[in-house]
Design a protein around this motif. Structure first.
Motif, mmCIF file in Angstrom:
data_model
loop_
_atom_site.group_PDB
_atom_site.id
_atom_site.type_symbol
_atom_site.label_atom_id
_atom_site.label_comp_id
_atom_site.label_asym_id
_atom_site.label_seq_id
_atom_site.Cartn_x
_atom_site.Cartn_y
_atom_site.Cartn_z
ATOM 1 N N ARG A 267 1.537 16.940 5.466
ATOM 2 C CA ARG A 267 0.649 15.809 5.744
ATOM 3 C C ARG A 267 0.498 15.648 7.253
ATOM 4 N NH1 ARG A 267 -1.037 13.776 1.401
ATOM 5 N NH2 ARG A 267 0.125 14.014 -0.540
ATOM 6 N N GLY B 167 -6.943 9.096 2.140
ATOM 7 C CA GLY B 167 -7.920 8.190 1.556
ATOM 8 C C GLY B 167 -8.981 7.788 2.555
ATOM 9 N N ASP C 35 -2.054 4.476 7.552
ATOM 10 C CA ASP C 35 -1.042 4.604 6.510
ATOM 11 C C ASP C 35 -1.556 5.377 5.308
ATOM 12 O OD1 ASP C 35 -2.859 2.613 5.948
ATOM 13 O OD2 ASP C 35 -1.411 1.293 4.963
ATOM 14 N N ASP C 36 -2.825 5.738 5.292
ATOM 15 C CA ASP C 36 -3.404 6.517 4.195
ATOM 16 C C ASP C 36 -4.559 7.350 4.743
ATOM 17 O OD1 ASP C 36 -4.207 7.545 1.760
ATOM 18 O OD2 ASP C 36 -5.205 5.702 1.091
ATOM 19 N N ARG D 64 0.842 -1.192 0.000
ATOM 20 C CA ARG D 64 0.000 0.000 0.000
ATOM 21 C C ARG D 64 0.877 1.242 0.000
ATOM 22 N NH1 ARG D 64 -5.162 1.312 1.235
ATOM 23 N NH2 ARG D 64 -5.595 -0.902 1.553
ATOM 24 N N LYS D 65 0.520 2.190 -0.853
ATOM 25 C CA LYS D 65 1.296 3.423 -0.950
ATOM 26 C C LYS D 65 1.123 4.250 0.310
ATOM 27 C CE LYS D 65 1.965 7.541 -3.798
ATOM 28 N NZ LYS D 65 1.486 8.292 -4.968
ATOM 29 N N ARG D 66 2.235 4.716 0.852
ATOM 30 C CA ARG D 66 2.197 5.578 2.040
ATOM 31 C C ARG D 66 2.488 7.007 1.617
ATOM 32 N NH1 ARG D 66 2.937 2.576 7.105
ATOM 33 N NH2 ARG D 66 3.079 0.367 6.621
ATOM 34 N N HIS D 67 1.720 7.923 2.145
ATOM 35 C CA HIS D 67 1.847 9.324 1.773
ATOM 36 C C HIS D 67 2.653 10.066 2.819
ATOM 37 C CE1 HIS D 67 -1.074 8.939 -1.472
ATOM 38 N NE2 HIS D 67 -1.744 8.151 -0.648
ATOM 39 N N ASP E 67 -7.193 15.612 3.621
ATOM 40 C CA ASP E 67 -7.182 15.478 2.160
ATOM 41 C C ASP E 67 -6.903 16.803 1.456
ATOM 42 O OD1 ASP E 67 -7.616 13.881 -0.268
ATOM 43 O OD2 ASP E 67 -9.441 15.056 -0.504
ATOM 44 N N ASN F 152 -6.713 2.896 9.132
ATOM 45 C CA ASN F 152 -6.163 3.315 7.839
ATOM 46 C C ASN F 152 -5.089 4.379 8.038
ATOM 47 O OD1 ASN F 152 -8.023 2.010 5.596
ATOM 48 N ND2 ASN F 152 -9.390 2.735 7.213
ATOM 49 N N GLN G 268 5.802 8.768 7.943
ATOM 50 C CA GLN G 268 4.926 8.465 9.056
ATOM 51 C C GLN G 268 5.747 8.209 10.313
ATOM 52 O OE1 GLN G 268 1.707 8.573 8.882
ATOM 53 N NE2 GLN G 268 1.371 8.679 6.688
#
Length: 431
Positions: free
Chosen positions: A52, A80, A76-77, A4-7, A43, A74, A10
């Motif tokens: 972020r 989303g 990690d995102d 899964r893509k992480r933004h 978002d 969630n 973190q």
């Protein structure tokens, strides 16, 4: 399977970044407002600034428990997750939360009197059960809500994030029915401790957080059935701790974003009095609607002011006496409260207008959205619509209608944008 893509970067429980908590209060369908705040913060704000927001402690009560659980699972995102949460609230309808049919009509006697067998004298007391009693009945069947929560929150991923340290802690508040004690269910990453206080009206329970704890936290009294956990009966956490600021601090948060669902006290009083004047002959629904927020009221504003007073005390003491002031201060007071004082940066977002006023406006525009299937369901819809037009907060708690929840998501988004700079300070990177 692709990862899964992480933004963005973190933080974990072992990171040097300050621990930042998200604290969400309860209020039934009113919690759609929180989803709007989160949509902007997680978002839209990153699109505007490139920053972020970082949260690693999540604390929620009632419907706020739904929102924090979805975000923590969630982590990690978060962007989303905020989009999916806002979409969930925008689309949520009353039949997707509760069921009210002939079965619930037949159970009305049990709701008010308990099981019929309890009214019949027994020659000897019944054998003690493992728990104090069966779950306390509610007006509605909430199994549709449970099914949606199972789908909304990936509970296994919540455990993964706690195991990795991406999430430091999750705390959900409920109320024990028999004793009236505030119960804090919490789960932490390795090495993170809950500093239990001395308040006899609060009990903490280290658990594996799951859907039962969210259902217990959001079991609105009289309306939703209570939930049995380990043989103990629990109902809505908002009765004792509607906005769980204290658990977040006890879990070590150094920065806190609080989202509550009421206007400032002065504005709330003016709005409530105006609602009373609009009802020359208020009935029982109006009184019940006013009783619910009274039961769930807490001194959040006072708690935040107290944090600010201690911040000033610590800053002034350190400026005058040096850094040893804080350690001396804590050496004196820690034994009595089981936690150190520290500077805590807070940001509080709340509605810029009365959510009950929004409910009344929406009912006038879309009354059919409150209908449930069947004759009994139609009667419930009429009652809720009447309550809304009578300025009763009761309707807002149950107004799971897209026209209403969508309006609250939009309002929360706008209110969060209006506090953009405060949000950047409490959730962005430190110098």
């Amino acid at each position: 399977m692709t990862p899964r893509k992480r933004h963005g970067k973190q933080a974990t429980a072992s990171s040097t970044a300050p621990s930042t908590a998200l604290v969400l209060g309860g209020g039934g369908a009113f919690a759609a407002y929180e989803a709007g705040v989160l949509l902007y913060l997680l978002d839209e704000l990153p699109r505007e600034t490139g920053l972020r927001p970082h949260f690693d402690v999540f604390a929620g009560t009632s419907a706020g428990a739904i929102n924090v659980s979805a975000l923590a699972a969630n982590a990690d995102d978060l962007g989303g997750a905020a989009r999916r949460l806002a979409d969930f609230w925008r689309r949520l309808t009353l039949p997707e939360v509760v069921r009210f049919g002939l079965r619930e009509v037949r159970a009305l006697g049990r709701l008010f009197l308990g099981p019929i067998r309890a009214l019949v004298p027994h020659p000897r007391p019944p054998r003690p059960r493992r728990g104090p009693h069966d779950p306390v009945a509610g007006l509605f069947d909430t199994s549709p809500l449970r099914e949606h929560l199972e789908a909304l929150v990936p509970w296994g991923r919540l455990q993964e994030h706690l195991a990795s340290g991406l999430v430091r802690a999750v705390a959900l508040c409920a109320t024990e029915v028999c004793t009236g004690t505030s119960a804090i269910f919490y789960e932490t990453a390795a090495g993170v401790e809950y500093k239990e206080g001395r308040d006899p009206n609060k009990e903490v329970h280290r658990v594996r957080i799951g859907v039962d704890h969210v259902m217990a936290s959001s079991a609105i009294p009289f309306l939703f059935p209570s939930v049995l956990i380990d043989g103990i009966c629990y109902t809505d956490g908002a009765l004792r701790q509607n906005t769980p600021l204290n658990p977040a601090l006890r879990l070590g948060a150094e920065r806190v974003l609080v989202v509550s669902l009421t206007q400032p006290p002065g504005a709330a009083k003016r709005t409530a009095r105006l609602g009373c004047r609009r009802n020359a002959y208020p009935g029982a629904l109006f009184l019940l609607g006013r009783t619910v927020p009274i039961l769930m009221t807490q001194s959040l504003d006072y708690e935040l002011q107290r944090i600010e007073r201690y911040n000033r005390l610590i800053a002034g003491g350190c400026a005058e006496y040096g850094d040893r002031f804080l350690s001396t201060f804590n050496n004196i007071l820690t034994p009595s409260r089981n936690a150190n004082y520290r500077r805590v940066h807070t940001c509080h977002i709340r509605p810029s207008r009365s959510l009950t006023d929004v409910a009344r406006q929406v009912v006038r525009q879309a009354p059919r959205e409150l209908r449930l299937p069947g004759l009994a369901g139609g009667l419930v819809g009429r009652v809720l619509a009447s309550a809304a037009l009578a300025d009763s907060d009761l309707s807002g708690y149950l107004m799971f209608a897209p026209a209403f929840t969508g309006a609250l998501v939009d309002l929360g988004f706008r209110d969060a944008r209006a506090q953009r700079e405060e949000l950047r300070l409490v959730t962005g990177p430190t110098a």
